[in-house]
Every structure is written in structure tokens, then in C-alpha cells.
Scaffold this motif. Structure first.
Motif, short mmCIF file in Angstrom:
data_model
loop_
_atom_site.label_atom_id
_atom_site.label_comp_id
_atom_site.label_asym_id
_atom_site.label_seq_id
_atom_site.Cartn_x
_atom_site.Cartn_y
_atom_site.Cartn_z
N THR A 232 -3.64 -41.87 -47.33
CA THR A 232 -3.96 -41.33 -45.99
C THR A 232 -2.70 -40.88 -45.26
OG1 THR A 232 -3.95 -43.58 -45.10
CG2 THR A 232 -6.10 -42.63 -45.65
N ALA A 233 -1.59 -41.58 -45.45
CA ALA A 233 -0.33 -41.19 -44.80
C ALA A 233 0.17 -39.87 -45.38
CB ALA A 233 0.72 -42.28 -44.95
N TYR A 234 0.07 -39.73 -46.67
CA TYR A 234 0.50 -38.48 -47.31
C TYR A 234 -0.37 -37.32 -46.86
CZ TYR A 234 2.37 -35.35 -50.84
OH TYR A 234 2.97 -34.29 -51.47
N THR A 235 -1.67 -37.54 -46.79
CA THR A 235 -2.59 -36.51 -46.31
C THR A 235 -2.27 -36.14 -44.87
OG1 THR A 235 -4.30 -37.35 -47.78
CG2 THR A 235 -5.04 -35.97 -45.94
N LEU A 236 -1.99 -37.13 -44.04
CA LEU A 236 -1.64 -36.88 -42.64
C LEU A 236 -0.35 -36.08 -42.55
CD1 LEU A 236 -2.00 -37.24 -39.60
CD2 LEU A 236 -0.93 -39.49 -39.82
N LEU A 237 0.65 -36.41 -43.36
CA LEU A 237 1.91 -35.67 -43.36
C LEU A 237 1.68 -34.19 -43.67
CD1 LEU A 237 5.01 -35.50 -43.24
CD2 LEU A 237 5.03 -36.10 -45.67
N LEU A 238 0.91 -33.92 -44.70
CA LEU A 238 0.64 -32.53 -45.06
C LEU A 238 -0.12 -31.81 -43.96
CD1 LEU A 238 -0.20 -32.93 -48.85
CD2 LEU A 238 1.94 -32.17 -47.80
N MET B 31 -11.20 -37.83 -40.63
CA MET B 31 -10.82 -39.24 -40.61
C MET B 31 -11.04 -39.77 -39.20
SD MET B 31 -7.17 -39.58 -42.47
CE MET B 31 -6.82 -38.93 -44.07
N GLY B 32 -11.13 -41.06 -39.09
CA GLY B 32 -11.25 -41.68 -37.78
C GLY B 32 -9.88 -41.86 -37.15
N ARG B 33 -9.89 -42.03 -35.84
CA ARG B 33 -8.66 -42.27 -35.11
C ARG B 33 -7.93 -43.50 -35.64
NH1 ARG B 33 -5.98 -44.80 -31.49
NH2 ARG B 33 -5.07 -43.88 -29.65
N ASP B 34 -8.70 -44.52 -36.01
CA ASP B 34 -8.09 -45.75 -36.52
C ASP B 34 -7.35 -45.50 -37.84
OD1 ASP B 34 -10.62 -45.26 -37.64
OD2 ASP B 34 -10.84 -47.36 -38.25
N GLN B 35 -7.86 -44.62 -38.68
CA GLN B 35 -7.17 -44.31 -39.93
C GLN B 35 -5.86 -43.59 -39.66
OE1 GLN B 35 -10.73 -42.33 -41.64
NE2 GLN B 35 -10.19 -43.46 -43.50
N ILE B 36 -5.85 -42.71 -38.67
CA ILE B 36 -4.62 -42.01 -38.30
C ILE B 36 -3.62 -43.02 -37.75
CG2 ILE B 36 -3.62 -40.25 -36.77
CD1 ILE B 36 -5.44 -39.10 -38.99
N SER B 37 -4.09 -43.94 -36.92
CA SER B 37 -3.22 -44.96 -36.33
C SER B 37 -2.63 -45.87 -37.40
CB SER B 37 -3.99 -45.80 -35.31
OG SER B 37 -4.39 -45.00 -34.23
N ARG B 38 -3.36 -46.14 -38.46
CA ARG B 38 -2.83 -46.98 -39.54
C ARG B 38 -1.87 -46.21 -40.44
NH1 ARG B 38 -8.16 -49.12 -39.64
NH2 ARG B 38 -8.69 -47.74 -41.36
N ALA B 39 -2.04 -44.89 -40.56
CA ALA B 39 -1.20 -44.09 -41.45
C ALA B 39 0.13 -43.69 -40.79
CB ALA B 39 -1.95 -42.83 -41.88
N ALA C 180 -0.87 -32.87 -30.76
CA ALA C 180 -2.24 -33.26 -31.09
C ALA C 180 -2.38 -34.77 -30.92
CB ALA C 180 -2.58 -32.87 -32.52
N THR C 181 -3.52 -35.19 -30.42
CA THR C 181 -3.80 -36.62 -30.30
C THR C 181 -4.27 -37.15 -31.65
OG1 THR C 181 -6.10 -36.27 -29.71
CG2 THR C 181 -4.49 -36.31 -27.89
N HIS C 182 -4.36 -38.45 -31.75
CA HIS C 182 -4.88 -39.04 -32.99
C HIS C 182 -6.31 -38.58 -33.25
CE1 HIS C 182 -1.90 -42.62 -33.56
NE2 HIS C 182 -1.28 -41.47 -33.34
N ASP C 183 -7.10 -38.46 -32.19
CA ASP C 183 -8.48 -37.99 -32.35
C ASP C 183 -8.51 -36.57 -32.92
OD1 ASP C 183 -9.86 -40.28 -31.46
OD2 ASP C 183 -9.57 -39.70 -29.36
N GLU C 184 -7.66 -35.70 -32.39
CA GLU C 184 -7.60 -34.32 -32.88
C GLU C 184 -7.12 -34.25 -34.32
OE1 GLU C 184 -6.75 -32.05 -28.63
OE2 GLU C 184 -5.06 -32.85 -29.79
N LEU C 185 -6.11 -35.04 -34.64
CA LEU C 185 -5.64 -35.07 -36.02
C LEU C 185 -6.73 -35.59 -36.95
CD1 LEU C 185 -2.04 -36.48 -35.48
CD2 LEU C 185 -2.66 -34.15 -36.16
N GLY C 186 -7.43 -36.63 -36.51
CA GLY C 186 -8.50 -37.20 -37.32
C GLY C 186 -9.64 -36.22 -37.54
N SER C 187 -10.00 -35.46 -36.51
CA SER C 187 -11.10 -34.50 -36.68
C SER C 187 -10.70 -33.39 -37.64
CB SER C 187 -11.54 -33.93 -35.34
OG SER C 187 -10.54 -33.11 -34.80
N GLY C 188 -9.43 -33.03 -37.66
CA GLY C 188 -8.96 -32.01 -38.59
C GLY C 188 -8.93 -32.49 -40.03
N LEU C 189 -8.97 -33.79 -40.22
CA LEU C 189 -8.92 -34.37 -41.57
C LEU C 189 -10.20 -35.10 -41.95
CD1 LEU C 189 -5.33 -35.86 -41.44
CD2 LEU C 189 -6.10 -33.97 -42.87
#
Length: 161
Positions: free
Chosen positions: A31-37, A62-70, A51-60
Motif C-alpha cells: 500500500t505504501a508503494y502504491t501510494l508513492l506511485l 482505499m480508505g483514509r485509514d489505509q493511507i494513514s497507515r501507509a 490532497a487530503t488522505h480522503d482524496e488520495l484514498g478515493s484516487g486509489l
């Protein structure tokens, strides 16, 4: 952050980047590698991502919590710096710029501790990640102590037998 159509993507001014920093990407969770890309595709020239975590998550998807963990993995690897809420800065070695000269200037302006090509990158990543985990554990312990203090204590009621 909005969804970019193919026509909009093609019409953008081309950016330049050597992306040499990808040689220093440690063993990241998927998930961290996916977020980096994803951050690399959403950046403005110079590597700023707004972008907020919610916006990043919607683009992937993923949930906001997954972005926060990555995100802590990317921060520990020094590939991403949190500027403030909703603003992230990519390391100049992986950021896109308008010209190669802009990237060279950004690399020269880096503090010594932020260079990826000095020292043992993997060891430094592991040390920073362990520091993050320890801080997280300390905060959780403090929260549990506060919860213990604020919890009302019940007295045993004698039975009517």
C-alpha cells in the motif's frame, strides 16, 4: 484533487524528472508503494502534492485509514515530507520539474540529512521506522493512562442474600 481525463493528461506541459530516487526505495508494504506511485502522478512541478488522505484514498480506491497507515513508511524513507495537513512534498530525487536545472538546484538545496545517496539508506529507514513505532506506542500508552484515570470506579454492592 480531481480525476484527470486522458485528454487533460496529454495536454499538460511535459515535466522532467530523473527519478533516481527510486533506486533508494526500501522494502515498502504494497500500500505504501502504491501510494508513492499515486503521489508521483498527482504532483505539481517541484513535487508538491495538494490532497487530503480522503482524496488520495478515493484516487486509489482505499480508505483514509489505509493511507494513514501507509504514509509513515514513505516519511521514514524520506521520500515524502508532510508539509501540513493536505500538503505533501516529494523528495527532489523522485519529483518532477520543469527543467533538469530546477531538479539540480533542488538537490543542491537539500540538507545533508535528507540526501538519499549518503550513508546506509536501509539502516536509516529502519531506524526512522522504529522511532515512529516507538512514538506511536508511547502515545497509545499515554491515552490508556488518561482513560484509566477518567474511568469512574464502581463500588461493589453487597448482595441481599
Amino acid at each position: 484533487m480531481s480525476v484527470t481525463t486522458a485528454e487533460e493528461w496529454v495536454s499538460r506541459r511535459p515535466l522532467w524528472g530523473s527519478f533516481n530516487g527510486l533506486a533508494y526505495v526500501p522494502r515498502l508494504p504494497p500500500t505504501a508503494y502504491t501510494l508513492l506511485l499515486h503521489l508521483m502522478t498527482e504532483q505539481e512541478p517541484g513535487g508538491l502534492v495538494a490532497a487530503t488522505h480522503d482524496e488520495l484514498g478515493s484516487g486509489l480506491a482505499m480508505g483514509r485509514d489505509q493511507i494513514s497507515r501507509a504514509m509513515p513508511y514513505l516519511v521514514a524513507a524520506r521520500l515524502v515530507t508532510v508539509v501540513r495537513r493536505g500538503r505533501f512534498q516529494l523528495h527532489p530525487a523522485i519529483a518532477a520539474f520543469n527543467t533538469p536545472k530546477e531538479q539540480q538546484q533542488a538537490m543542491r538545496a537539500l540538507p545533508a540529512g535528507m540526501r538519499l545517496d549518503e550513508g546506509d539508506f536501509e539502516d536509516e529507514y529502519e531506524r526512522r521506522l522504529a522511532q515512529h513505532q516507538e512514538e506511536k506506542a508511547r502515545k497509545a500508552e499515554r491515552r490508556s493512562k488518561v482513560a484509566d484515570i477518567s474511568r469512574p470506579r464502581l463500588k461493589a454492592v453487597p448482595s441481599a442474600d
